[in-house]
Design a protein around this motif. Structure first.
Motif, mmCIF file in Angstrom:
data_model
loop_
_atom_site.group_PDB
_atom_site.id
_atom_site.type_symbol
_atom_site.label_atom_id
_atom_site.label_comp_id
_atom_site.label_asym_id
_atom_site.label_seq_id
_atom_site.Cartn_x
_atom_site.Cartn_y
_atom_site.Cartn_z
ATOM 1 N N PRO A 1 -38.377 -57.066 -20.579
ATOM 2 C CA PRO A 1 -39.501 -57.999 -20.779
ATOM 3 C C PRO A 1 -39.921 -58.140 -22.235
ATOM 4 O O PRO A 1 -40.518 -59.152 -22.617
ATOM 5 N N LYS A 2 -39.602 -57.172 -23.076
ATOM 6 C CA LYS A 2 -39.997 -57.231 -24.486
ATOM 7 C C LYS A 2 -39.046 -58.095 -25.307
ATOM 8 O O LYS A 2 -39.464 -58.845 -26.176
ATOM 9 N N THR A 3 -37.759 -57.969 -25.031
ATOM 10 C CA THR A 3 -36.763 -58.678 -25.846
ATOM 11 C C THR A 3 -36.144 -59.867 -25.128
ATOM 12 O O THR A 3 -35.537 -60.734 -25.770
ATOM 13 N N GLY A 4 -36.282 -59.909 -23.804
ATOM 14 C CA GLY A 4 -35.635 -60.965 -23.032
ATOM 15 C C GLY A 4 -34.146 -60.737 -22.857
ATOM 16 O O GLY A 4 -33.450 -61.565 -22.255
ATOM 17 N N LYS A 5 -33.652 -59.626 -23.356
ATOM 18 C CA LYS A 5 -32.225 -59.327 -23.273
ATOM 19 C C LYS A 5 -31.867 -58.861 -21.859
ATOM 20 O O LYS A 5 -32.566 -58.046 -21.264
ATOM 21 N N GLU A 6 -30.766 -59.402 -21.340
ATOM 22 C CA GLU A 6 -30.317 -59.059 -19.989
ATOM 23 C C GLU A 6 -29.199 -58.018 -20.068
ATOM 24 O O GLU A 6 -28.317 -58.102 -20.913
#
Length: 253
Positions: free
Chosen positions: A233-238
């Motif tokens: 949720p902080k970086t949006g990285k999956e």
């Protein structure tokens, strides 16, 4: 008695409380055809003669031992939980299968060296106080050319790993943890135990490959991984997490 020395009894005691519900899951799987799918999987993966001697290490209510017997092999199941073994014997009788179920530490099988053609386990290694000891013992128990197959997963990794914690918070209740199988059993004792188990703190199946090779196994293969995507949720990285997986390995000839 210290907490460390009582850990095996705490683990088997918890699984005694889960025995009835876990047994219902086993019968449900066989009734739904899942048992037959496992028989097909085992016979496809394992190169065993019809008279093969096969052990289910940490058999619980007997699922893999029963599948091995249905495949036509000589099956035996070992477990430290008396409650699980009672259920396993009932399940064998209900399915009309001849399987011996023996109370024993899954990490110290009471068989002579090289006695087994195959060792199987499902959702056991994560739950062991000393999983490397188990792998070494299973290697000992296998004949040269014998095969090890197990299914396991990154159970309770959410206690330490942030990505797994996010997955744990958002995932639906797993099939095996539905209320019809849990029967109201309190799982918090297992969560407390899991916090102190070594594989809660390891990235798997990377750990498994290294450990199996260290024990002397060859032809180590990881297959059928269950991948689940999680977004930070902080970086949006999956990222993709391996929730469950299977392993096949051989003892050299």
């Amino acid at each position: 008695m210290t907490q460390t020395s009582s850990l095996p009894s705490r683990i088997s005691g918890y699984w005694d409380t889960r025995a009835e519900g876990y047994s219902l899951r086993t019968i449900d799987e066989f009734d739904s055809g899942e048992g037959d799918r496992w028989v097909e999987r085992l016979t496809r993966l394992l190169d065993l003669p019809p008279s093969a001697k096969v052990a289910d290490a940490g058999c619980g209510p007997g699922f893999l031992a029963l599948a091995a017997a249905r495949a036509g092999w000589q099956a035996v199941g070992f477990d430290a939980s008396p409650g699980m073994l009672d259920e396993a014997r009932k399940n064998a009788a209900a399915l009309g299968l001849a399987v011996d179920f023996i109370e024993a530490d899954a990490a110290a099988l009471p068989v002579r060296d090289g006695a087994l053609d195959a060792v199987l386990s499902r959702n056991v290694i994560w739950n062991l106080p000393d999983p490397l000891r188990a792998l070494r013992d299973w290697f000992r128990a296998l004949r040269p050319g014998g095969e090890l197959f197990y299914a396991d997963g990154n159970h309770y990794r959410y206690l330490e790993d942030d990505a797994f914690a996010r997955l744990h918070q958002t995932e639906a209740v797993p099939y095996g943890h539905s209320e019809k199988f849990m029967l109201g059993v309190d799982t918090s004792p297992m969560e407390r135990i899991a916090g102190g188990l070594p594989l809660t703190h390891q990235d798997r199946p990377g750990w498994d490959v290294e450990a199996l090779l260290e024990c002397g196994f060859t032809d180590v293969t990881v297959f059928e991984p269950v991948l689940v995507k999680v977004t930070d949720p902080k970086t949006g990285k999956e990222s993709a997490l391996i929730r469950d997986f299977m392993v096949l390995a051989k003892k050299p000839v």
